[in-house]
Design an enzyme around this catalytic site. Structure first.
Site, PDB file in Angstrom:
ATOM      1  CG  HIS A 163      19.361   0.628  -1.101  1.00  0.00           C
ATOM      2  ND1 HIS A 163      20.460   1.358  -1.478  1.00  0.00           N
ATOM      3  CD2 HIS A 163      19.602   0.222   0.181  1.00  0.00           C
ATOM      4  CE1 HIS A 163      21.342   1.383  -0.488  1.00  0.00           C
ATOM      5  NE2 HIS A 163      20.832   0.707   0.536  1.00  0.00           N
ATOM      6  CB  SER A 290      -6.361   8.962 -18.712  1.00  0.00           C
ATOM      7  OG  SER A 290      -6.083   9.050 -20.101  1.00  0.00           O
ATOM      8  CE  LYS A 296      -2.885   5.853 -15.836  1.00  0.00           C
ATOM      9  NZ  LYS A 296      -2.094   6.680 -16.742  1.00  0.00           N
ATOM     10  CD  GLU A 303       0.701  12.091 -10.796  1.00  0.00           C
ATOM     11  OE1 GLU A 303       1.424  11.962 -11.785  1.00  0.00           O
ATOM     12  OE2 GLU A 303      -0.536  11.927 -10.830  1.00  0.00           O
TER      13      GLU A 303
END
Ligand code: ARG
Length: 470
Positions: A163, A290, A296, A303
């Site tokens: 979980h 970024s 970043k 991804e």
């Protein structure tokens, strides 16, 4: 023989039709823009077919030789990037046959007893066999990278989650090996898909075989469509053979599962690379920045791998939908299968390669992992097991440890700061050595059953996988 236009020499429309297709029809129906990549398989199949035609007396030895030479020179041209694919010739089959016939008149005999329907069924099976072998190599390499990742961090322990809440401690290697197991089932699925596709459809003709005495077993043998004992495997029903694409569905389905596994691995890495988890460092080369936020460092490879799963699953759905309700036998709809399976293979293979590269360039942060896995709550279940060994029924033990957790929470201190007296106030079954339950290394050594993340077991698994993947 001189041909003014190659298109007129072999196209199926010659004879029956007064004109060629309208320009937009031709553009709509051509498949050469994607099926050209079957050229190796198409030539391989044609060579086997030609050898068979010579055996049954349709071709002379000289004609067979001319066909072989013709294909050799075509192959050289394609490899050198000199070959001109012609959309007016629709597909890879007609492009190659037409060019062969332009180079040798014997080419006009090649299509004897054959249709593009069994030809394309053959080509795509040959392609699938090659591709399954290639995917298997990529899967094995990703497995290897995961085993190496575990071997580079043999001592690192992490919280294991259910979980997405901290559960029990595990070795990082155990977590990595979970993916190795998934990928090994993926490899089995590809190998089974390949084995089921390994049956030769050539000789099925358009849909109803041929009146000529084709030697189908010979062709199958030539092309390696054989069983474990080397006996030829040929399709047993011509109608099924030209219309069946279930082997492609199996391929896409195996690929979809692989992609799902990859997306889960990607997600774990994405989470671990966050400041919140901070368990790993992915090398700069596998991340991007970024355009706006200077600080970043984004895990784009992971991804994109997660994202590309969508198209792989989508391709499976497309293929299933494409086949649904098709009447027997071959229908042009089937031409739509290729882009789906090509995209599936290309996508999954590139994800596998990139993920392996990324994992080889990722390292764990041992101090952060140590801090996270030092959370004594991870050993709450070990506390209950301690009581079980004192004869307390597990349900009751679970309840008692729950009370200890509540006590720690109220007292505002970690579980391992609870005193023996406090333990005893909840149950006298807690022994004097209760504090030792929180010794993490000792706790890990105790996990000795098969499949558990115990110290010895994980080492054994790492060694076994590393041997297997040599
Ligand atoms: N390009 C076709 C395909 O991919 C080859 C078979 C064409 N057969 C036909 N009868 N038009 O399915």
């Amino acid at each position: 023989m001189k041909h003014s236009s190659p298109a007129s020499s072999v196209v199926s429309r010659s004879g029956r039709f007064a004109s060629g297709p309208a320009a937009d029809v031709a553009a709509f129906s051509e498949s050469i823009c994607f099926d050209w990549r079957l050229w190796r398989q198409d030539i391989r199949g044609s060579l086997a077919h030609a050898a068979m035609l010579q055996r049954i007396g349709v071709l002379t030895r000289k004609e067979l030789e001319a066909i072989r030479k013709g294909f050799q020179s075509i192959e050289a041209d394609i490899e050198a990037g000199r070959f001109q694919w012609n959309p007016a010739l629709e597909d890879v089959h007609m492009n190659l046959e037409s060019e062969l016939t332009r180079r040798t008149p014997a080419g006009a005999k090649l299509h004897t007893g054959r249709s593009r329907n069994d030809q394309v069924a053959l080509d795509i099976r040959l392609w699938l066999r090659d591709e399954c072998a290639a995917v298997d190599r990529d899967l094995a390499d990703l497995q290897k990278s995961l085993v190496e990742f575990g071997q580079r961090h043999p001592e690192v322990i992490l919280p294991g989650y259910t979980h997405l809440q901290r559960g029990q401690p595990v070795y990082l290697a155990h977590h990595a090996l979970a993916y190795v197991e998934m990928l090994s089932r993926d490899r089995e699925r590809f190998s089974e898909a390949s084995a089921r596709a390994n049956v030769c459809p050539l000789g099925s003709g358009a849909l109803a075989g041929s009146t000529l005495p084709l030697d189908r077993e010979f062709v199958a043998q030539e092309l390696g469509f054989v069983d474990a004992k080397g006996r030829p495997r040929i399709t047993q029903n011509s109608m099924d053979a030209v219309s069946d694409r279930d082997f492609l569905v199996e391929f896409c389905s195996a690929a979809a599962l692989s992609a799902i596994h990859l997306s889960r691995l990607a997600e774990d890495l994405i989470l671990w690379a966050t400041s919140e988890f901070n368990f790993i460092r992915i090398a700069d080369a596998y991340t991007t920045g970024s355009s706006l936020m200077p600080q970043k460092k984004n895990p784009d490879v992971a991804e994109l791998t997660r994202g590309k799963t969508g198209r792989v699953v989508g391709n499976l759905m497309s293929l299933l939908t494409l086949l649904k309700g098709l009447p027997m036998t071959y229908n042009r709809d089937l031409q739509e299968d290729k882009e789906r399976v090509f995209d599936t293979a290309d996508t999954v293979r590139s994800c596998l390669r990139l993920m392996a590269g990324m994992i080889r360039n990722t390292s764990a942060k041992p101090e952060v992992c140590a801090r996270a896995s030092a959370d004594p709550q991870l050993l709450a279940t070990d506390l209950a097991d301690h009581l079980v060994l004192q004869g307390v029924p597990f349900r009751q033990a679970h309840h008692l440890v729950g009370a200890v957790v509540a006590l720690a929470e109220t007292a505002g201190k970690p579980l391992d700061a609870i005193t023996t007296e406090e333990f005893r106030s909840i149950s006298t079954a807690f022994g004097d050595d209760i504090g030792r339950v929180f010794e993490l290394r000792r706790a890990m050594a105790k996990r000795t059953s098969t499949g558990a993340p115990g110290t010895a077991g994980v080492r054994r698994q790492l060694a076994a996988w590393s041997r297997r993947l040599k």
